[in-house]
Motif scaffolding. Structure first.
Motif, PDB file in Angstrom:
ATOM      1  N   PHE A 613      55.567  27.331  43.921  1.00 44.41           N
ATOM      2  CA  PHE A 613      56.113  26.067  44.410  1.00 44.41           C
ATOM      3  C   PHE A 613      55.097  24.939  44.244  1.00 44.41           C
ATOM      4  CE2 PHE A 613      56.401  23.129  48.025  1.00 44.41           C
ATOM      5  CZ  PHE A 613      57.618  22.555  47.734  1.00 44.41           C
ATOM      6  N   LEU A 614      53.842  25.202  44.490  1.00 42.69           N
ATOM      7  CA  LEU A 614      52.823  24.158  44.406  1.00 42.69           C
ATOM      8  C   LEU A 614      52.475  23.802  42.977  1.00 42.69           C
ATOM      9  CD1 LEU A 614      50.426  25.382  47.236  1.00 42.69           C
ATOM     10  CD2 LEU A 614      52.136  23.560  47.347  1.00 42.69           C
ATOM     11  N   SER A 615      52.635  24.727  42.106  1.00 47.13           N
ATOM     12  CA  SER A 615      52.224  24.460  40.722  1.00 47.13           C
ATOM     13  C   SER A 615      53.080  23.405  40.080  1.00 47.13           C
ATOM     14  CB  SER A 615      52.285  25.763  39.914  1.00 47.13           C
ATOM     15  OG  SER A 615      53.619  26.232  39.879  1.00 47.13           O
ATOM     16  N   THR A 616      54.337  23.217  40.515  1.00 45.72           N
ATOM     17  CA  THR A 616      55.199  22.200  39.906  1.00 45.72           C
ATOM     18  C   THR A 616      54.680  20.810  40.198  1.00 45.72           C
ATOM     19  OG1 THR A 616      56.595  22.206  41.849  1.00 45.72           O
ATOM     20  CG2 THR A 616      57.185  23.711  40.081  1.00 45.72           C
ATOM     21  N   ALA A 617      54.039  20.583  41.299  1.00 48.06           N
ATOM     22  CA  ALA A 617      53.508  19.275  41.622  1.00 48.06           C
ATOM     23  C   ALA A 617      52.071  19.117  41.207  1.00 48.06           C
ATOM     24  CB  ALA A 617      53.629  19.035  43.121  1.00 48.06           C
ATOM     25  N   GLY A 618      51.453  20.190  40.751  1.00 49.94           N
ATOM     26  CA  GLY A 618      50.067  20.100  40.310  1.00 49.94           C
ATOM     27  C   GLY A 618      49.108  19.920  41.469  1.00 49.94           C
ATOM     28  N   LEU A 619      49.481  20.405  42.648  1.00 49.24           N
ATOM     29  CA  LEU A 619      48.648  20.231  43.828  1.00 49.24           C
ATOM     30  C   LEU A 619      48.034  21.570  44.222  1.00 49.24           C
ATOM     31  CD1 LEU A 619      50.943  17.965  45.999  1.00 49.24           C
ATOM     32  CD2 LEU A 619      49.054  17.248  44.564  1.00 49.24           C
ATOM     33  N   SER A 620      46.855  21.462  44.780  1.00 50.28           N
ATOM     34  CA  SER A 620      46.220  22.657  45.323  1.00 50.28           C
ATOM     35  C   SER A 620      46.737  22.909  46.732  1.00 50.28           C
ATOM     36  CB  SER A 620      44.689  22.476  45.341  1.00 50.28           C
ATOM     37  OG  SER A 620      44.345  21.411  46.206  1.00 50.28           O
ATOM     38  N   THR A 621      46.364  24.044  47.251  1.00 46.69           N
ATOM     39  CA  THR A 621      46.815  24.383  48.611  1.00 46.69           C
ATOM     40  C   THR A 621      46.257  23.414  49.638  1.00 46.69           C
ATOM     41  OG1 THR A 621      46.899  26.697  47.961  1.00 46.69           O
ATOM     42  CG2 THR A 621      46.894  26.222  50.337  1.00 46.69           C
ATOM     43  N   GLY A 622      45.014  23.036  49.506  1.00 48.99           N
ATOM     44  CA  GLY A 622      44.419  22.093  50.444  1.00 48.99           C
ATOM     45  C   GLY A 622      45.106  20.744  50.428  1.00 48.99           C
ATOM     46  N   ALA A 623      45.414  20.253  49.198  1.00 48.26           N
ATOM     47  CA  ALA A 623      46.096  18.958  49.111  1.00 48.26           C
ATOM     48  C   ALA A 623      47.489  19.017  49.712  1.00 48.26           C
ATOM     49  CB  ALA A 623      46.168  18.517  47.644  1.00 48.26           C
ATOM     50  N   PHE A 624      48.175  20.135  49.469  1.00 45.88           N
ATOM     51  CA  PHE A 624      49.525  20.266  50.036  1.00 45.88           C
ATOM     52  C   PHE A 624      49.479  20.279  51.569  1.00 45.88           C
ATOM     53  CE2 PHE A 624      53.015  22.974  51.507  1.00 45.88           C
ATOM     54  CZ  PHE A 624      54.083  22.241  50.993  1.00 45.88           C
ATOM     55  N   ILE A 625      48.488  20.939  52.134  1.00 46.30           N
ATOM     56  CA  ILE A 625      48.359  20.962  53.595  1.00 46.30           C
ATOM     57  C   ILE A 625      48.049  19.576  54.128  1.00 46.30           C
ATOM     58  CG2 ILE A 625      46.983  21.904  55.497  1.00 46.30           C
ATOM     59  CD1 ILE A 625      46.685  24.454  53.875  1.00 46.30           C
ATOM     60  N   ALA A 626      47.192  18.822  53.426  1.00 53.27           N
ATOM     61  CA  ALA A 626      46.865  17.461  53.865  1.00 53.27           C
ATOM     62  C   ALA A 626      48.098  16.574  53.872  1.00 53.27           C
ATOM     63  CB  ALA A 626      45.775  16.880  52.961  1.00 53.27           C
ATOM     64  N   ILE A 627      48.946  16.695  52.834  1.00 50.09           N
ATOM     65  CA  ILE A 627      50.170  15.896  52.776  1.00 50.09           C
ATOM     66  C   ILE A 627      51.102  16.241  53.934  1.00 50.09           C
ATOM     67  CG2 ILE A 627      52.261  15.480  51.410  1.00 50.09           C
ATOM     68  CD1 ILE A 627      50.527  15.824  48.903  1.00 50.09           C
ATOM     69  N   LEU A 628      51.216  17.539  54.219  1.00 47.58           N
ATOM     70  CA  LEU A 628      52.061  17.937  55.332  1.00 47.58           C
ATOM     71  C   LEU A 628      51.562  17.376  56.655  1.00 47.58           C
ATOM     72  CD1 LEU A 628      52.875  21.683  54.515  1.00 47.58           C
ATOM     73  CD2 LEU A 628      54.375  19.708  54.310  1.00 47.58           C
ATOM     74  N   LEU A 629      50.240  17.342  56.863  1.00 47.73           N
ATOM     75  CA  LEU A 629      49.693  16.780  58.085  1.00 47.73           C
ATOM     76  C   LEU A 629      49.983  15.294  58.205  1.00 47.73           C
ATOM     77  CD1 LEU A 629      46.241  18.637  58.319  1.00 47.73           C
ATOM     78  CD2 LEU A 629      48.275  19.011  59.705  1.00 47.73           C
ATOM     79  N   CYS A 630      49.864  14.551  57.082  1.00 45.12           N
ATOM     80  CA  CYS A 630      50.160  13.119  57.108  1.00 45.12           C
ATOM     81  C   CYS A 630      51.631  12.880  57.456  1.00 45.12           C
ATOM     82  CB  CYS A 630      49.817  12.501  55.745  1.00 45.12           C
ATOM     83  SG  CYS A 630      48.045  12.481  55.389  1.00 45.12           S
TER      84      CYS A 630
END
Length: 810
Positions: A613-630
């Motif tokens: 799922f994350l690979s389609t957006a080109g985001l790492s796990t850390g970046a995805f977690i940061a976006i969710l927190l925001c």
């Protein structure tokens, strides 16, 4: 015993002695004579002033014989005072125990007599008081004095045994002189006077078996070897005689019942040396088939014995136990009996005492033996199978009627009756087998499938033709043997994961086939279908251990290009005939986590879910977690803002009416007449009412740049005609006025219209007053400046401008 003459003489002698002592002036009393006190007590209570002892009279203790039966009263003694001159002026008085009833006194002479016969055993002495008084003045001439009359004993009581008769016990075969019992007699006569209470014991009955000690009364055995089995009870009569056993003494007797207690002095004995017992051959194992008993003349534990079978042949077929209550031997069966093999069994049985007494070991061994012949009776028995159970086998898919096996049974009796066979179908829901009634051959009744039922359990019955009621059962287990009738296959329940980073030659997955057959399939082989072109992505490697490996033929798979692949695989078994099947495997491409490669597909699926799922957006796990927190923080702020606004908006007007007009509320329901309608809404409602009439809008169109007046840099033309006074000031003033108005409810809402503020480069887009303000003519050449903005808009929305959109014609 009455001795009146002697008593009279004794009394006279005592009186004479009294007078002799007085005449000689004896001042000391005799040993058994009570002396008067030192001071004489006068009736008036005065004491003798001379303080010298004065003796009124002197006498000894009086004695009187008991049991006096004479016609006259018995004379006891005589009282005499020294004040008595013989003229009858002295009066003698007697008081104390039985005075006036038993003992009477002559008031003139002082003679004392007993009017009744006395019994020493009831009362041995009497205490009396004597007094001498003046007959005329009633003054006491002598002080009151005390004396004792003792009752002399005569032998008038015979010895007695108060607790008799008695019971005693002594062991049989006891030695001579063994103590049995001790008796004690009592005599009520005075033991200190004569021999009236001296007792001697003797045996009146019980000789020559027992004897008694004359002085102590201890009874002992007088004979040895007294046998309880010959005589158990004896009655011994013992006599006790007083006066030391002399002639004329009194006697009493009692009885002692002596019982001989048992000792183990008799061995057990069987009444017969040979016994016979009939036992049918159908007797059950462990059940009692007979009893045997030996006699023992002893009692209790001395008669207890233990039975045993001494010959080995008898012990192999039978067992014997002892019933301690009945003193019997219980014979039980240990093995089944067979009349056809053996008709008679012989048992040697021994009975032995369990409690032996070493004192009587010389009497011989305390045991006895006998012989028991057991006669076996013939019984019509049910058929007997040749085996206790049968195990057979048959191949699956065999045709109906295939022979499985044979069972045999025969009549154990000598008649050898023919046997018939049956299958007990009550235990089976479906009938798979049948049996020949005459020969016991078992055959199939339908085709068998090992994969359905691998084992069958049936029960075969056998009965005699002559006696069908006698039936035997035997269990038969039939195994269905496997044949190769199922093709192998590869389970396709789960998808196989292929990582995008897979390399050429890398093993993707190891597969293992399944086969419903058991031992008939042999070894499995794997291959790709030969009728299909070579697969450019994957190949198959046979590991020759009943497994195959899927190997990648190239590197770098891309889920974006293709996420699913199909790989057909052919699996063959090694049975006869060879069976095969083609299974199409599904391979899914995933972006695997670093270090997430695993041999098991389940681990690859777990490693493939989130990274794909994350690979389609080109985001790492850390970046995805940061976006969710925001996103979560923004949502929390929005919710908080909505809650605050809802709290402020809860105030509602007290009066709601269409006629209610406030300075900050404009109510209208007219949609207007379009851009040409300039009267639908009067912006002057927001102006200061005091200056509204003085400064009305002039609806004149000014040409050139003079028609465009800028109030705040750039401003909408509709606001040019307004006063240059900042609308903010007006609105604040309106709010202050509304707050000070106490005539109505507190309206807190404020609405502003047609005011955009300062700094807008595009000006107002309001249509109010547009007909009055627009310049007379619009130059379309100015639209060419919009081309750049059009292209920018197209790029933002992902569309291309068409030629008609790129070229604007007037």
């Amino acid at each position: 015993m009455r001795i009146p003459a002697t008593t009279a003489c004794l009394c006279r002698l005592l009186i004479c002695l009294c007078f002799v002592q007085r005449s000689y002036g004896t001042s000391q009393p005799r040993p058994n004579v009570r002396a008067p006190r030192n001071q004489t007590k006068h009736p008036d209570g005065e004491k003798d002033v001379h303080h010298r002892p004065k003796r009124g009279w002197i006498w000894n203790q009086f004695f009187i014989l008991e049991e006096h039966i004479g016609p006259e009263a018995q004379h006891v003694g005589k009282l005499h005072s020294n004040s008595d001159k013989g003229d009858g002026s002295v009066r003698y008085l007697l008081s104390g125990e039985e005075a006036g009833t038993i003992f009477v006194i002559d008031e003139v002479t002082g003679d004392i007599h007993a009017t009744k016969s006395l019994d020493r055993e009831k009362k041995g002495q009497y205490v009396l008081h004597a007094q001498a008084i003046d007959r005329y003045t009633n003054r006491s001439l002598e002080p009151e004095s005390e004396f004792i009359i003792k009752v002399q004993d005569v032998n008038d009581n015979a010895p007695k045994f108060p607790d008799g008769p008695f019971a005693a016990a002594v062991p049989e075969m006891a030695d001579v002189g063994t103590s049995v019992f001790q008796v004690t007699a009592t005599d009520a006569d005075d033991p200190t006077y004569g021999n009236s209470a001296k007792i001697v014991y003797s045996i009146l009955q019980g000789q020559p078996y027992f004897s008694v000690d004359p002085k102590t009364g201890v009874i002992r055995t007088a004979l040895s070897n007294m046998d309880r089995e010959a005589r158990e009870r004896y009655s011994v009569v013992v006599q006790a005689k007083d006066m030391a056993g002399s002639v004329g003494g009194l006697s009493g007797s009692t009885t002692i019942n002596v019982t001989l207690t048992d000792v183990n002095d008799n061995p057990p004995k069987f009444p017969q040396k040979n016994y016979q017992l009939y036992v049918p051959e159908s007797a059950q194992i462990g059940k009692a088939v007979g009893k045997i008993k030996a006699t023992d003349e002893d009692l209790g534990v001395n008669a207890e014995m233990r039975y045993s079978i001494t010959n080995a042949e008898g012990k192999a077929m039978f067992s014997i136990t002892t019933d301690t209550d009945q003193k019997e031997g219980i014979i039980s069966l240990r093995q089944p009996l067979n009349y056809e093999k053996r008709k008679v069994h012989t048992l040697h049985i021994e009975g032995v005492n369990t409690h032996l007494d070493s004192r009587f070991s010389h009497l011989g061994p305390f045991k006895d033996t006998t012989t028991l012949r057991i006669i076996i009776g013939d019984v019509d028995e049910p058929p007997v199978f040749s085996m206790d159970y049968y195990i057979m086998d048959v191949y699956e898919n065999s045709p109906v009627g295939t022979e499985v096996g044979i069972v045999t049974a025969q009549d154990p009796d000598s008649t050898k009756s023919p046997i018939r066979y049956f299958v007990d179908h009550s235990e089976e829901e479906q009938v798979y087998f049948t049996i020949s009634v005459n020969n016991g051959v078992i055959k199939t009744t339908r085709s068998l499938d090992r994969e359905d039922v691998a084992w069958h359990n049936i029960s075969v019955m056998a009965s005699e033709v002559d006696n069908p009621s006698l039936v035997s059962h035997v269990p038969v287990t039939i195994q269905v043997l496997d044949v190769n009738d199922n093709a192998p296959y590869i389970a396709r329940d789960d998808e196989i994961i292929v990582c995008e980073s897979s390399r050429a030659g890398q093993v993707i997955q190891t597969v293992r086939p399944s086969d419903m057959d058991n031992f008939a399939n042999g070894r499995f082989s794997f291959a790709l279908p030969s009728d299909l072109p070579v697969n450019p992505n994957f190949t198959l490697k046979d590991n020759e251990d009943n497994t195959a490996s899927i190997v990648a033929r190239r590197r770098q798979f891309s889920q974006a290009e293709q996420d699913l692949y199909q790989l057909p695989v052919v699996v063959r078994d090694g049975g006869e005939p060879v069976l095969s099947s083609t299974s199409t495997l599904t391979l899914r491409v995933c972006v695997c986590q670093r270090g997430g490669s695993s041999s098991s597909s389940s681990n690859r699926v777990r490693a493939c879910q989130v990274p794909a799922f994350l690979s389609t957006a080109g985001l790492s796990t850390g970046a995805f977690i940061a976006i969710l927190l925001c996103i979560i923080i923004l949502l929390a702020i929005v919710v908080l803002f909505v809650l605050l606004r809802s709290k402020k908006g809860k105030k509602e007007p007290l009066i709601i009416s269409e006629e209610d007009i406030r300075e900050n509320v404009v109510t209208y329901d007219d949609e207007g007449g379009g851009e040409e309608d300039t009267e639908a809404f009067d912006i002057a409602a927001l102006r200061n009412p005091a200056r509204a009439e003085q400064r009305r809008l002039r609806r004149e169109v000014r040409s050139g740049e003079e028609g465009w007046l800028v109030a705040c840099g750039t401003q909408s033309p509709s606001l040019v005609l307004l006063d240059t006074e900042d609308m903010h000031h007006v609105i604040r003033q309106r709010v202050v006025d509304a707050d000070k108005d106490t005539s109505g409810p507190p309206y807190d809402s404020l609405q502003t219209y047609a005011y955009e503020g300062c700094g807008s480069p595009s000006g107002s887009v309001s249509s109010l007053g547009l007909a009055q303000v627009l310049p007379p003519e619009l130059s379309y050449s100015d639209l060419e400046d919009w081309e750049l903005e059009g292209h920018m808009q197209a790029r933002l929305f992902g569309t291309e401008l068409s030629e008609t959109e790129q070229t604007i014609t007037p």
